[in-house]
Motif scaffolding. Structure first.
Motif, short mmCIF file in Angstrom:
data_model
loop_
_atom_site.label_atom_id
_atom_site.label_comp_id
_atom_site.label_asym_id
_atom_site.label_seq_id
_atom_site.Cartn_x
_atom_site.Cartn_y
_atom_site.Cartn_z
N ILE A 74 46.91 50.01 40.77
CA ILE A 74 45.59 49.73 41.34
C ILE A 74 44.58 50.78 40.90
CG2 ILE A 74 44.27 49.54 43.49
CD1 ILE A 74 46.89 48.48 44.78
N ALA A 75 44.99 52.03 40.89
CA ALA A 75 44.08 53.10 40.49
C ALA A 75 43.60 52.92 39.06
CB ALA A 75 44.77 54.46 40.65
N LYS A 76 44.46 52.41 38.18
CA LYS A 76 44.10 52.22 36.78
C LYS A 76 43.21 50.99 36.57
CE LYS A 76 48.43 54.20 35.02
NZ LYS A 76 49.72 53.87 34.36
N HIS A 77 43.26 50.05 37.51
CA HIS A 77 42.54 48.79 37.32
C HIS A 77 41.70 48.46 38.56
CE1 HIS A 77 45.04 47.94 33.76
NE2 HIS A 77 46.05 48.41 34.47
N ARG A 78 41.04 49.45 39.09
CA ARG A 78 40.32 49.30 40.34
C ARG A 78 39.17 48.30 40.24
NH1 ARG A 78 40.82 52.03 44.88
NH2 ARG A 78 42.20 53.56 43.89
N ASP A 79 38.67 48.07 39.04
CA ASP A 79 37.56 47.14 38.88
C ASP A 79 38.00 45.69 39.06
OD1 ASP A 79 39.08 47.38 36.52
OD2 ASP A 79 37.44 46.62 35.30
N ARG A 80 39.31 45.42 38.96
CA ARG A 80 39.80 44.04 39.05
C ARG A 80 40.84 43.82 40.14
NH1 ARG A 80 36.86 39.86 36.79
NH2 ARG A 80 35.62 40.80 35.14
N ILE A 81 41.56 44.84 40.54
CA ILE A 81 42.54 44.69 41.62
C ILE A 81 41.89 45.12 42.93
CG2 ILE A 81 44.81 45.32 42.49
CD1 ILE A 81 45.67 45.95 39.65
N LEU A 82 41.79 44.18 43.86
CA LEU A 82 41.02 44.42 45.08
C LEU A 82 41.88 44.62 46.32
CD1 LEU A 82 38.19 41.76 44.59
CD2 LEU A 82 38.40 44.06 43.61
N GLY A 83 43.20 44.47 46.21
CA GLY A 83 44.06 44.63 47.37
C GLY A 83 45.51 44.42 47.01
N VAL A 84 46.36 44.42 48.02
CA VAL A 84 47.80 44.25 47.87
C VAL A 84 48.22 42.98 48.60
CG1 VAL A 84 50.08 45.23 48.40
CG2 VAL A 84 48.20 46.73 47.69
#
Length: 414
Positions: free
Chosen positions: A185-195
């Protein structure tokens, strides 16, 4: 007429959009007009700006430039005549599965989302940490639909589960790694919005509370919400809800059967009301097993409304009973919600639940010009829930055209 009986194909949609466009020669003055496109004469419903009424929407350089009761057609280089239609922000479907070719339940996004009024979707855990890079490269990148992701707490995502192999991704705890999930998530924060975590027995077995705890740990470390799929779990809903915090989401909130929000008497469980008071959100997530008319009717009668209406669109329901998001919205119209309420739960509200890009879910001036043009058809229709229960209704919404950043989806490039 049964839902989907005269299903709108992509060709129908493009023909419909073309029919709305005013053709003909443009004069020199119109070529110099201040707006690129004018969506004219529609009933604009934009809950984020508390708007519901006849308005024109002017677009310039892919953004909303002006919303007003009357804007002259001469002020725009192109005009989309939306008279008799409902004009909304581009719809947001907060629960779909679109990792086609990797997660067996997934489908392609564009033919099923942007072609039907949905400009932005949130994939509900089709990808895990080890399969997410392919999701970004092969789905997010090429798609016209704006695709975002909830990361599955299993590193394998939903690649293990199909009708032929109905064994879920959380049965092996070796695949449930919160540290790896948080790092992805940290590497792709612009596209991953949650778990995302699925808690039914065939997905998580009897270790549902452990995988939920790991999902929460990853989400808290990454600073994002959790979406928990409820129903048919080993553990009681009360115990599941106790692990969640404000901003988290339970999906399939209006499902029938074991583990739902109603007790055996059809009464909303007190722990559900307590969870809502703590800020936990309810998502419809219709899906193949996630929505029952009777559950929804009883919950609504007790004052429990969904925060978000989503489709949970995937390979086992897109030909019915779900079809698309506008059909799910239509089902809630048939249950007594107003047009403004259903549009709110597919625009403003999901944009507030997850950190979608600024401006998603509204037609406010200077926001991205994502627009859905819908038709509210007054004609008898039969809707079907996830349990093959039918309901007759007198009207339904259909998608007519979709604009993404001011461009009509499917129209030739200028």
């Amino acid at each position: 007429m049964r839902e989907g009986a005269s299903g709108i194909t992509r060709r129908n949609l493009l023909q419909g959009a073309a029919a709305l466009c005013l053709a003909g020669g443009r004069g020199a003055a119109q070529e110099q007009a201040p707006y690129d496109l004018l969506v004219r004469g529609g009933h604009v419903v934009d809950p984020a700006s508390n708007t519901s009424g006849l308005r024109d929407v002017a677009i310039r350089r892919g953004r909303v430039a002006r919303v007003a009761e009357m804007i002259q057609a001469s002020q725009a280089r192109e005009v989309l005549d939306a008279a008799g239609c409902v004009v909304t922000p581009g719809l947001i479907d907060m629960h779909v599965h679109v990792y086609d070719g990797v997660a067996p339940i997934s489908i392609p996004p564009d033919a099923n989302c942007i072609a039907k009024g949905v400009t932005t979707v949130l994939d509900g855990g089709s990808a895990g940490a080890h399969t997410y890079p392919g999701f970004e490269k092969y789905v997010i990148g090429p798609s016209e639909t704006r695709v975002y992701a909830l990361l599955n707490i299993s590193v394998a995502g939903q690649s293990t589960f199909s009708s032929e192999n109905p064994h879920g991704e959380l049965l092996d705890l070796n695949l449930v790694n919160p540290r790896v999930a948080a790092g992805t998530i940290a590497k792709h924060r612009d596209r991953i919005l949650g778990v995302k975590v699925r808690l039914t027995r065939n997905i998580a077995g009897d270790q549902d509370l452990e995988v939920l705890a790991r999902a929460c740990a990853a989400a808290r470390e990454a600073g994002v919400p959790v979406m928990a799929h409820i129903g048919g779990s080993h553990s009681a809903l009360k115990d599941i809800l106790s692990k969640l915090q404000a901003g988290d989401v339970i999906t399939h909130a209006f499902r029938a059967g074991e583990g739902g929000i109603l007790d055996d008497r059809g009464v909303v469980r007190p722990e559900v009301r307590e969870a809502m008071a703590r800020g936990i959100r309810l998502d419809v997530g219709h899906g193949a097993n996630g929505f029952g008319f009777a559950t929804a009717e009883r919950a609504l009668a007790q004052g429990i409304l969904p925060d978000v209406i989503s489709s949970d669109l995937h390979a086992y329901n897109y030909r019915g009973p779900v079809f698309d998001l506008v059909t799910t919205l239509s089902k809630f119209l048939s249950l007594g919600l107003t047009l403004e309420q259903v549009v709110d739960r597919a625009t403003r509200s999901p944009a507030n639940v997850f950190a979608f890009p600024e401006g998603a879910g509204t037609l406010a001036e200077d926001t991205i010009a994502d627009v859905a043009v819908l038709r509210l058809e007054e004609a008898p229709v039969t809707f079907v829930d996830s349990h093959a229960v039918e309901r007759r209704a007198a009207r339904r919404l259909r998608a007519v055209a979709t604009l993404k950043a001011g461009q009509i989806y499917g129209a030739p490039a200028a």
